[in-house]
Scaffold this motif. Sequence first.
Motif, PDB file in Angstrom:
ATOM      1  N   GLU A 145       0.833  -1.199   0.000  1.00  0.00           N
ATOM      2  CA  GLU A 145       0.000   0.000   0.000  1.00  0.00           C
ATOM      3  C   GLU A 145       0.872   1.256   0.000  1.00  0.00           C
ATOM      4  O   GLU A 145       0.518   2.255  -0.621  1.00  0.00           O
ATOM      5  N   ILE A 146       1.999   1.196   0.686  1.00  0.00           N
ATOM      6  CA  ILE A 146       2.892   2.353   0.772  1.00  0.00           C
ATOM      7  C   ILE A 146       3.687   2.522  -0.523  1.00  0.00           C
ATOM      8  O   ILE A 146       3.815   3.627  -1.039  1.00  0.00           O
ATOM      9  N   ARG A 147       4.221   1.430  -1.055  1.00  0.00           N
ATOM     10  CA  ARG A 147       5.010   1.476  -2.303  1.00  0.00           C
ATOM     11  C   ARG A 147       4.660   0.260  -3.145  1.00  0.00           C
ATOM     12  O   ARG A 147       5.216  -0.816  -2.938  1.00  0.00           O
ATOM     13  N   LYS A 152      18.158   2.230  -1.625  1.00  0.00           N
ATOM     14  CA  LYS A 152      17.295   3.398  -1.853  1.00  0.00           C
ATOM     15  C   LYS A 152      15.979   3.047  -2.572  1.00  0.00           C
ATOM     16  O   LYS A 152      15.440   3.839  -3.328  1.00  0.00           O
ATOM     17  N   HIS A 153      15.465   1.842  -2.298  1.00  0.00           N
ATOM     18  CA  HIS A 153      14.155   1.456  -2.833  1.00  0.00           C
ATOM     19  C   HIS A 153      13.046   2.109  -2.013  1.00  0.00           C
ATOM     20  O   HIS A 153      11.954   2.355  -2.529  1.00  0.00           O
ATOM     21  N   ILE A 154      13.324   2.340  -0.717  1.00  0.00           N
ATOM     22  CA  ILE A 154      12.409   3.103   0.140  1.00  0.00           C
ATOM     23  C   ILE A 154      13.222   4.202   0.814  1.00  0.00           C
ATOM     24  O   ILE A 154      14.424   4.047   1.043  1.00  0.00           O
ATOM     25  N   ASP A 155      12.543   5.320   1.116  1.00  0.00           N
ATOM     26  CA  ASP A 155      13.239   6.443   1.738  1.00  0.00           C
ATOM     27  C   ASP A 155      12.763   6.633   3.173  1.00  0.00           C
ATOM     28  O   ASP A 155      11.946   5.855   3.681  1.00  0.00           O
ATOM     29  N   SER A 156      13.270   7.654   3.827  1.00  0.00           N
ATOM     30  CA  SER A 156      12.946   7.868   5.247  1.00  0.00           C
ATOM     31  C   SER A 156      11.460   8.125   5.459  1.00  0.00           C
ATOM     32  O   SER A 156      10.900   7.696   6.467  1.00  0.00           O
ATOM     33  N   LEU A 157      10.810   8.795   4.530  1.00  0.00           N
ATOM     34  CA  LEU A 157       9.366   9.012   4.654  1.00  0.00           C
ATOM     35  C   LEU A 157       8.622   7.683   4.594  1.00  0.00           C
ATOM     36  O   LEU A 157       7.694   7.446   5.370  1.00  0.00           O
ATOM     37  N   ASN A 158       9.043   6.794   3.688  1.00  0.00           N
ATOM     38  CA  ASN A 158       8.433   5.466   3.616  1.00  0.00           C
ATOM     39  C   ASN A 158       8.618   4.708   4.917  1.00  0.00           C
ATOM     40  O   ASN A 158       7.689   4.037   5.394  1.00  0.00           O
ATOM     41  N   VAL A 159       9.817   4.800   5.508  1.00  0.00           N
ATOM     42  CA  VAL A 159      10.080   4.118   6.774  1.00  0.00           C
ATOM     43  C   VAL A 159       9.137   4.638   7.853  1.00  0.00           C
ATOM     44  O   VAL A 159       8.554   3.857   8.622  1.00  0.00           O
ATOM     45  N   LEU A 160       8.937   5.945   7.899  1.00  0.00           N
ATOM     46  CA  LEU A 160       8.015   6.519   8.893  1.00  0.00           C
ATOM     47  C   LEU A 160       6.591   6.039   8.656  1.00  0.00           C
ATOM     48  O   LEU A 160       5.856   5.740   9.611  1.00  0.00           O
ATOM     49  N   GLN A 161       6.185   5.932   7.392  1.00  0.00           N
ATOM     50  CA  GLN A 161       4.850   5.417   7.066  1.00  0.00           C
ATOM     51  C   GLN A 161       4.723   3.962   7.511  1.00  0.00           C
ATOM     52  O   GLN A 161       3.688   3.567   8.067  1.00  0.00           O
TER      53      GLN A 161
END
Length: 75
Positions: A10-12, A27-36
Amino acid sequence: MDTLLEILEEIRDDVDFENTKDLVDGKHIDSLNVLQIIAEVNDEFDIQVPAEEIIPKNFNSIESMWAMIQRLMDE
């Protein structure tokens, strides 16, 4: 782990979470994705991911995230 996969997709939806082992480092996910991910995981599994657990090693693969979730649920 199926629930975690649903959250991640759902996030990516453009990342192959089942086969990618370097989600953060590559770099497949970034810090914003981690927070989500943390926000969704906290709600879904009724845990709190503490700051010291927010390290790339715990978010580089679905397996490492699942291991972290299980550790936190056991505490």
